[in-house]
Design a protein around this motif. Structure first.
Motif, PDB file in Angstrom:
ATOM      1  N   CYS A  14       0.657  -1.272  -0.074  1.00  0.00           N
ATOM      2  CA  CYS A  14      -0.142   0.036   0.027  1.00  0.00           C
ATOM      3  C   CYS A  14       0.828   1.221   0.000  1.00  0.00           C
ATOM      4  N   ARG A  43       2.174   1.742  -3.313  1.00  0.00           N
ATOM      5  CA  ARG A  43       1.310   2.037  -4.335  1.00  0.00           C
ATOM      6  C   ARG A  43       0.998   3.581  -4.335  1.00  0.00           C
ATOM      7  N   ALA A  86       0.429   5.017 -10.652  1.00  0.00           N
ATOM      8  CA  ALA A  86      -0.876   4.392 -10.074  1.00  0.00           C
ATOM      9  C   ALA A  86      -2.022   5.046 -10.485  1.00  0.00           C
ATOM     10  N   GLU A 140      -6.648   3.256  -7.093  1.00  0.00           N
ATOM     11  CA  GLU A 140      -5.719   2.205  -6.407  1.00  0.00           C
ATOM     12  C   GLU A 140      -5.038   3.181  -5.185  1.00  0.00           C
TER      13      GLU A 140
END
Length: 68
Positions: free
Chosen positions: A4, A7, A13, A17
């Motif tokens: 996470c 990301r 990204a 997301e």
């Protein structure tokens, strides 16, 4: 957790997301309060480069984490 963080730091990204990753990290911060400062730091650092979706989610998270 690491996925996470990667990301939300990835400029390629997609907005959805990143927003989902922010939510996951917010929930994980309840179990692992040590990640709160890192999460807030990343939100603040990425603020100017991010989409409105990221900013909206980030603002909500900043508000919640600053009151804890």
């Amino acid at each position: 957790m690491n996925a996470c963080f990667k990301r939300i730091e990835d400029p390629k990204a997609k907005a959805a997301e990143k927003a989902f990753a922010l939510t996951v990290l917010e929930h994980l911060s309840e179990l692992y309060p040590d990640i709160r400062s890192e999460l807030l730091l990343i939100i603040n650092e990425r603020w100017d480069q991010e989409t409105p979706a990221f900013r909206s989610r980030g603002a909500r998270i900043r508000k919640r984490l600053s009151t804890q």
